[in-house]
Structures are given as structure tokens and as C-alpha cells.
Design a protein around this motif. Sequence first.
Motif, PDB file in Angstrom:
ATOM      1  N   VAL A  90       0.845  -1.201   0.000  1.00  0.00           N
ATOM      2  CA  VAL A  90       0.000   0.000   0.000  1.00  0.00           C
ATOM      3  C   VAL A  90       0.879   1.249   0.000  1.00  0.00           C
ATOM      4  O   VAL A  90       0.614   2.216  -0.733  1.00  0.00           O
ATOM      5  CB  VAL A  90      -0.957  -0.021   1.213  1.00  0.00           C
ATOM      6  CG1 VAL A  90      -1.642   1.331   1.382  1.00  0.00           C
ATOM      7  CG2 VAL A  90      -2.001  -1.125   1.049  1.00  0.00           C
ATOM      8  N   ALA A  95      -1.401   2.685  -8.104  1.00  0.00           N
ATOM      9  CA  ALA A  95      -2.379   2.061  -8.986  1.00  0.00           C
ATOM     10  C   ALA A  95      -3.474   3.006  -9.452  1.00  0.00           C
ATOM     11  O   ALA A  95      -4.178   2.709 -10.422  1.00  0.00           O
ATOM     12  CB  ALA A  95      -3.001   0.847  -8.296  1.00  0.00           C
ATOM     13  N   CYS A  96      -3.658   4.123  -8.761  1.00  0.00           N
ATOM     14  CA  CYS A  96      -4.633   5.092  -9.254  1.00  0.00           C
ATOM     15  C   CYS A  96      -4.060   6.497  -9.103  1.00  0.00           C
ATOM     16  O   CYS A  96      -3.026   6.704  -8.467  1.00  0.00           O
ATOM     17  CB  CYS A  96      -5.985   4.946  -8.546  1.00  0.00           C
ATOM     18  SG  CYS A  96      -6.117   5.795  -6.964  1.00  0.00           S
ATOM     19  N   LEU A  98      -4.658   8.920  -7.330  1.00  0.00           N
ATOM     20  CA  LEU A  98      -4.571   9.550  -6.015  1.00  0.00           C
ATOM     21  C   LEU A  98      -3.170   9.497  -5.417  1.00  0.00           C
ATOM     22  O   LEU A  98      -2.863  10.224  -4.475  1.00  0.00           O
ATOM     23  CB  LEU A  98      -5.568   8.896  -5.049  1.00  0.00           C
ATOM     24  CG  LEU A  98      -7.033   9.087  -5.404  1.00  0.00           C
ATOM     25  CD1 LEU A  98      -7.931   8.470  -4.343  1.00  0.00           C
ATOM     26  CD2 LEU A  98      -7.367  10.565  -5.592  1.00  0.00           C
ATOM     27  N   GLN A 185     -10.128   0.295  -7.436  1.00  0.00           N
ATOM     28  CA  GLN A 185      -8.702  -0.047  -7.436  1.00  0.00           C
ATOM     29  C   GLN A 185      -8.205  -0.352  -6.034  1.00  0.00           C
ATOM     30  O   GLN A 185      -7.353  -1.214  -5.832  1.00  0.00           O
ATOM     31  CB  GLN A 185      -7.885   1.123  -8.009  1.00  0.00           C
ATOM     32  CG  GLN A 185      -7.904   1.225  -9.512  1.00  0.00           C
ATOM     33  CD  GLN A 185      -6.987   0.187 -10.160  1.00  0.00           C
ATOM     34  OE1 GLN A 185      -6.318  -0.579  -9.494  1.00  0.00           O
ATOM     35  NE2 GLN A 185      -6.992   0.159 -11.477  1.00  0.00           N
ATOM     36  N   CYS A 186      -8.707   0.377  -5.079  1.00  0.00           N
ATOM     37  CA  CYS A 186      -8.176   0.277  -3.708  1.00  0.00           C
ATOM     38  C   CYS A 186      -8.838  -0.830  -2.889  1.00  0.00           C
ATOM     39  O   CYS A 186      -8.296  -1.243  -1.863  1.00  0.00           O
ATOM     40  CB  CYS A 186      -8.355   1.621  -3.002  1.00  0.00           C
ATOM     41  SG  CYS A 186      -7.065   1.987  -1.800  1.00  0.00           S
TER      42      CYS A 186
HETATM   43  S1  SF4 Z   1      -5.933   5.165  -3.342  1.00  0.00           S
HETATM   44 FE1  SF4 Z   1      -5.084   4.466  -5.350  1.00  0.00          FE
HETATM   45  S2  SF4 Z   1      -2.867   4.856  -5.224  1.00  0.00           S
HETATM   46 FE2  SF4 Z   1      -3.685   4.976  -3.121  1.00  0.00          FE
HETATM   47  S3  SF4 Z   1      -3.369   2.915  -2.276  1.00  0.00           S
HETATM   48 FE3  SF4 Z   1      -5.463   2.971  -3.116  1.00  0.00          FE
HETATM   49  S4  SF4 Z   1      -5.280   2.203  -5.249  1.00  0.00           S
HETATM   50 FE4  SF4 Z   1      -3.192   2.740  -4.521  1.00  0.00          FE
END
Ligand code: SF4
Length: 270
Positions: A90, A95-96, A98, A185-186
Motif C-alpha cells: 500500500v 495504482a490510481c 490519487l 482499485q483500492c
Molecule cells: S488510493 Fe489508489 S494509489 Fe492509493 S493505495 Fe489505493 S489504489 Fe493505490
Amino acid sequence: MRWTDRQRAMLLEMGIRLGPEPPGAEPVAVVAPPAAEPVAVPAAVRDGAAPAAQPPAAVAAPPPATAAPVAFVSTTRVAHMDWPELRATVAGCTACRLCQGRTQTVFGVGHLQADWMIVGEAPGEQEDRQGEPFVGKSGQLLGNMLRAIGLTREDAPATQQVYIANTLKCRPPGNRNPQPDELAQCEPYLIRQVALVQPKIILAMGSFAVQSLLRNTEPIGRLRGRVHDYHGVPLIVTYHPAYLLRRPEEKARAWDDLCLAVETARQAAK
Ligand code: SF4
């Protein structure tokens, strides 16, 4: 249900006072006069206030700074991670979108085998800065809510100390609302946290957390008051503390939700 003096005091801290308790009758929750309104914010999860209490001792150590970046979340791989690998993954996740604006990821805190898991929405400004979910005024109100039902976020046995996580581990820029693809994604990280903690009950707080976990776009008002299921764990829906700070008249409903959660956890423990 009868309340101890301590629980009554905690309910008062929530802004709820109990009506007279006639012999054999259930007490009636009454909303106290509204407190001073906090500054309005764009999403229910965000507030700005003083830091919360120190994190409990059961929190795992910070992730290694050398965690390899994760460009996408492999659900299968995440599903087999232990705590250190999950935390490190994490911390390095990209992955996104953010990941671009975060100060740090906000993984989760609390007892790693807690009976109760609290799931919020996304880190706000202070959470992003401190690396801990539910800090500031909303964190203080959450602490009061937990104490009112005999729980704590401080160091304690698994029956009392909760584990707290968010559906999103990174702060949306400008405290904007989370996007569906970001939540998707998270989510494998949260699913793995649930699998590792193996809580007896999940308390989901706030509309984005609730709608994301339940795959349901209905408002909280229509989803609360019944027991849902999240990966085999009973899930109770309630309002986010930041929302309750803005709408104190809803605290009585939140108290009903906590009572339902207590009863559900009791049943699950049998
Ligand atoms: S919010 Fe997006 S970048 Fe942050 S841990 Fe979750 S998937 Fe990964």
C-alpha cells in the motif's frame, strides 16, 4: 437496555442525552441541542481540527521506505499477503491517480485481531499529514461513540480495541469526492485487511464507504437499520462522524445504529 453512569457520560459527549428510564422500559435517546456548527466541507469524510489521541500500541510499524511501487493492484496477489507485505505494498501503490497528491498512504490502525472493524471513506487533510484515519474532530467524536458502547481505539484486548481503516488509502486532491474507479482499485487492500483481522462485525461510516462496500447507490438513510454482509462479515451502516458534526440532529439515529451493531456483534459471538 440499561446504561451505566459511564455510558451515559459518553452519550452526553456524543451529544445525546437519555430520557427518564421508567422501571422495565427502554431509555429514549434524545438529541441534545445542536452544538456549534463546524465549517462546511465538500465531502462527509473531511474535517479540520485538533489531532486525535496517540495511535494504539497494536499498530504495526511504519512500512519500509524502500517498498516497491505498485502500478496496478493484483487482487489475487493481495489476497495472499501478510500484514508487513500488505502495508509495504500500500505504501508504494501507484495504482490510481490519487498517489500523485498524497503526503503518505493511510493504511489503518488498531488491534490486528479486533472483533470490531470500523471502515471510513478516504483520508482528509489531517489524515494525509498524520498517516492515521479518523483524526481531528471527527476522530474525537468517533472515540466518544466507541466509548459509549465499551470500545476504544486505544491499546486494549481484541474484544475492546477496534481496527480502523478507510476504503481509500490516499487522500483525494482538494478533498473532492472519491471516484468509482479509485474505490475499485483500492478495495482489494481493504478486503485483505478484513480477511486478516477477521472481525465479528464491520461498522461502515459515511455514504462513500457504505455505497462502495455494498455496491449500492442508495442513501445511507435507506441502508441503515438492518444487517448487511461484506465478505462473510455482518456489516452495519451508519453516518460518518464528520456528517454528525454538521448534522447533530442525526446523532440519535447513529446511536440506534450503534445499538444494532452491539446486538449484531453479540449474536455473532455466540
Ligand atoms: S488510493 Fe489508489 S494509489 Fe492509493 S493505495 Fe489505493 S489504489 Fe493505490
